[in-house]
Design an enzyme around this catalytic site. Sequence first.
Site, PDB file in Angstrom:
ATOM      1  N   ASP A 118      48.777  34.122  40.579  1.00  0.00           N
ATOM      2  CA  ASP A 118      47.424  35.027  40.991  1.00  0.00           C
ATOM      3  C   ASP A 118      46.967  35.628  39.773  1.00  0.00           C
ATOM      4  O   ASP A 118      47.658  36.140  38.992  1.00  0.00           O
ATOM      5  CB  ASP A 118      47.890  36.060  41.853  1.00  0.00           C
ATOM      6  CG  ASP A 118      46.581  37.047  42.067  1.00  0.00           C
ATOM      7  OD1 ASP A 118      45.364  36.611  41.903  1.00  0.00           O
ATOM      8  OD2 ASP A 118      46.628  38.149  42.390  1.00  0.00           O
ATOM      9  N   ASP A 120      44.330  37.630  37.905  1.00  0.00           N
ATOM     10  CA  ASP A 120      43.690  38.692  38.113  1.00  0.00           C
ATOM     11  C   ASP A 120      42.952  39.515  36.804  1.00  0.00           C
ATOM     12  O   ASP A 120      43.828  39.941  36.179  1.00  0.00           O
ATOM     13  CB  ASP A 120      44.394  39.613  38.989  1.00  0.00           C
ATOM     14  CG  ASP A 120      43.556  40.579  40.001  1.00  0.00           C
ATOM     15  OD1 ASP A 120      42.308  40.443  39.927  1.00  0.00           O
ATOM     16  OD2 ASP A 120      44.008  41.501  40.632  1.00  0.00           O
ATOM     17  N   ASP A 272      49.585  38.142  38.114  1.00  0.00           N
ATOM     18  CA  ASP A 272      50.469  39.230  39.048  1.00  0.00           C
ATOM     19  C   ASP A 272      51.753  38.515  39.339  1.00  0.00           C
ATOM     20  O   ASP A 272      51.821  37.650  40.031  1.00  0.00           O
ATOM     21  CB  ASP A 272      49.540  39.609  40.311  1.00  0.00           C
ATOM     22  CG  ASP A 272      50.060  40.358  41.195  1.00  0.00           C
ATOM     23  OD1 ASP A 272      51.572  40.712  41.059  1.00  0.00           O
ATOM     24  OD2 ASP A 272      49.385  41.179  41.975  1.00  0.00           O
TER      25      ASP A 272
END
Length: 368
Positions: A118, A120, A272
């Site tokens: 992920d 981000d 993440d």
Amino acid sequence: MIYMNKIVLNPLKNKPEEYKGNKILERIREYYKEYFIQAIKRKWLEIPEDISHREIGFGYLKKVEDRNLSFDSDKDYLKWVLEKTPFHLYKSLSYMEYPHLFGGAQQKKIFKREIAFDIDVHRVKKCTHRDEGWICKYCLEEAKNQTFILIDEFLIPDFGLSKNDLRIVFSGNRGYHIYIKPQDREIRDTIEHWNRYQRRYLIEYILGKNLSLNYVGSGWKRRILNNIKNKQLRTQLSKYDNWKKLIDKKNEKDKNKIINLINSIKNRLELDEKVMEDDIRLLRVIGSLHGYTGFMVKEIKYNSLEYFNPLNHAIFSKFNKEYYNVKINQKIDSLRIKDRLYTHRSREIPVIMLLFLFGHGVDFEILD
Ligand SMILES: [Zn+2]
């Protein structure tokens, strides 16, 4: 008639049914429903593989208001999505015996897990907005740039994966989800049986956490050298595996310069770690909408990623055709969608902007 977007969050009251009478919320729900009807019809909406062993979570005004849901069949799941029309929709990365039970890996009996990254990103220097939660083309570019770094500098060269072994998904906000889905069933089976410590090892490698300058392995050596512009330094470092010895011989100023340079190359990715490590982590369902932006959580083929611009391409086309007369009651950063700029002075906005303002808790009125 004037409709105000004033929803006071009440932790005991978090389902749209309990906000009956809020015209804006009711209208937003209708748009989500309209989208889901199309997304299901056109097969954009992911049906998590082996649905009966997956946990589903969802939310409206907050990301995850409810979880531990499970469905016996694809049909039941799709029926539920249409009924609930969630603003945020999630599936577990893990496959579990008891997805409906509360608790952790033990209670749920996890037996397999998808591997996904992920990315981000935060605001970048060039960002045109003051609000940390807003978006613009610059932070969206940065998210894409990091996706390319992860794929081109790590996953393909260091792990022998090909672009066909990856699924790349725009997160609907300032990020991307990159799933590792090796076409080779045996390899896929192996990595999906990794435990959390093995997944932890993978993400730590990519974040350069175990990197020791006493002995720099081939992957990191290649990556760092490729990113050093100073030719003399590059040549020097390329001759050694023990960089510490070499760096220690330099004066304090040069030493710091090199260490900072190496650290900046190590710290390019905003990943993440929990999405890789946590056993019971949920991730957005591909093809759903992101409740803060109204943008599509959209899968992008590697070859199209370069040209993908969420502000043009992650918008459900119908959401850019219907317009509303509004009055925006607070100062907001501007946002450019499909080459039109919207500001707090805008009086006419498309549905997508309505969803974005709603998702960001902006105070506005619809003037009918
Ligand atoms: Zn930005």
